[in-house]
Design a protein around this motif. Structure first.
Motif, PDB file in Angstrom:
ATOM      1  N   VAL A 116      31.206  28.107 -46.383  1.00 19.65           N
ATOM      2  CA  VAL A 116      30.199  27.145 -46.645  1.00 19.65           C
ATOM      3  C   VAL A 116      30.852  25.728 -47.016  1.00 19.65           C
ATOM      4  CG1 VAL A 116      27.779  26.712 -47.363  1.00 19.65           C
ATOM      5  CG2 VAL A 116      28.534  28.930 -46.937  1.00 19.65           C
ATOM      6  N   ALA A 128      24.704  21.645 -44.574  1.00 21.09           N
ATOM      7  CA  ALA A 128      25.478  22.761 -44.868  1.00 21.09           C
ATOM      8  C   ALA A 128      26.036  22.819 -43.548  1.00 21.09           C
ATOM      9  CB  ALA A 128      25.111  24.085 -45.509  1.00 21.09           C
ATOM     10  N   VAL A 146      28.355  26.231 -41.673  1.00 23.20           N
ATOM     11  CA  VAL A 146      28.758  27.667 -42.094  1.00 23.20           C
ATOM     12  C   VAL A 146      29.539  28.128 -41.011  1.00 23.20           C
ATOM     13  CG1 VAL A 146      27.992  29.818 -42.479  1.00 23.20           C
ATOM     14  CG2 VAL A 146      26.493  28.001 -43.132  1.00 23.20           C
TER      15      VAL A 146
END
Length: 360
Positions: free
Chosen positions: A140, A195, A197
């Motif tokens: 992440v 974010a 990922v």
């Protein structure tokens, strides 16, 4: 004078008969009688030399061993004689395995090798429908108001711990679902932060390869592994095992069947199912087998799936060579009386090319 010439002609014909016998099409090593040898020796030296040169006879060996030695010559046996020789048990074929009286078993060398230990797969992209489980990790990256990087590992309870946000349950979710869940949570609880990922390292799973494997047993493999990966790790399928009905069993139930011929002959991997922890790859005993040799592209033993025809067998073997004579094919089998029989086939006829084959 006339009597002498007549005697020479007669003795010459006798010797010609001897030589012709030695050079018969069947290459039968006939031995001339002592009387015929004496007739040969009675000829003048010039006549002996002429006949010896014509038929390749070594005169010193005749005089010493009482048996003419015929010089070896290279000859080509006509196709018709090849067929006759094969019908009485000859092994005349340009294929090396044929000459040695052996035929390979098709397909078994695909997975053959030494059993190997688990090697993690790190360079294979993970599909969006990959199901997360304990041992998987996610990378992440946070950017925006603040920048951070951390790696989340799914624990035995199926959860990950996100710094400053607490635990989150991800086990059983697809990779795409888990990614969206993490992004949405960070977007809601961390103002001004986005974010990114991606998938990290993958978990290992333990599966069983049983039945007619070369080295049956328990193997630790990557969670991205399929049935064929497990077969390679176990050293492949033994020649007592089936290539047409390799089974994937999960909790005692049949999940998938793999026909390796689809992979070898068509390049079809659609049924090469991905494995889960605790799965069993079971290899049953080989089914009915038939052989094909002669003027075809891939002479070998082949396994039938259910009932098969001559047409199916030709398809497996890659078809006939240009030098083949389809009207002169022969089917050899053992009948109900346990007797070996030979059937003449004309493969230009539908009735013969669609004839059902039997085991052996």
């Amino acid at each position: 004078m006339i009597d002498t010439l007549s005697r020479l002609r007669l003795t010459g014909r006798a010797f010609l008969f001897v030589i012709a016998a030695l050079f018969s099409l069947q290459s039968i090593a006939l031995q001339p009688t002592p009387a015929q040898l004496e007739q040969f020796k009675g000829l003048p030296a010039a006549e002996q030399a002429r006949l010896a040169k014509q038929f390749g006879v070594d005169i010193p060996n005749v005089n010493a061993a009482q048996t003419p030695v015929v010089a070896q010559t290279n000859s080509v046996m006509p196709v018709a004689q090849q067929q006759v020789a094969e019908s009485v048990g000859g092994e005349i074929n340009t294929n090396t395995e044929m000459e040695e009286g052996k035929l390979p078993a098709f397909g078994y060398d695909l997975f053959a090798g030494q059993p190997t230990t688990f090697a993690p797969i790190t360079d294979v992209p993970v599909s969006s429908d990959y199901v997360l489980g304990p041992g998987d990790s996610l990378k992440v990256n946070l950017y925006g108001k603040e920048s951070q990087f951390f790696e989340l590992v799914v624990d035995q309870e199926g959860q990950v711990y996100i710094p400053d946000l607490g635990p989150m349950s991800l086990a059983g979710l697809d990779f795409s679902e888990a990614k969206e869940k993490i992004k949405k949570t960070i977007d809601q609880k961390m103002i001004g932060v986005k974010a990114s990922v991606s998938m990290g390292s993958l978990r290992s799973i333990r599966v069983f390869v049983l039945g007619e494997a070369r080295v049956p047993g328990s193997y630790v493999i990557s969670s991205l592994s399929t049935m064929t990966n497990a077969l390679v790790l176990s050293g492949g399928v033994s020649e007592l095992g089936s290539l047409r009905n390799i089974q994937l069993k999960r909790k005692g139930k049949l999940v998938q069947s793999l026909d390796v011929y689809d992979l070898l002959l068509k390049g079809d991997t659609s049924v090469d199912a991905q494995l889960k922890s605790g799965d069993v790859v079971f290899i049953p005993a080989v089914g009915p087998q038939v052989a094909i040799k002669g003027q075809i592209k891939r002479p070998a033993y082949y396994e039938l799936k259910g009932s098969g025809s001559v047409s199916d067998l030709l398809s497996y073997s890659g078809g006939m060579l240009a030098s083949a004579y389809p009207q002169g094919a022969t089917l050899e089998r053992v009948n109900e009386q346990n007797e070996r029989e030979f059937l003449n086939l004309d493969l230009s006829l539908n009735a013969d090319i669609n004839r059902t084959l039997k085991n052996g």
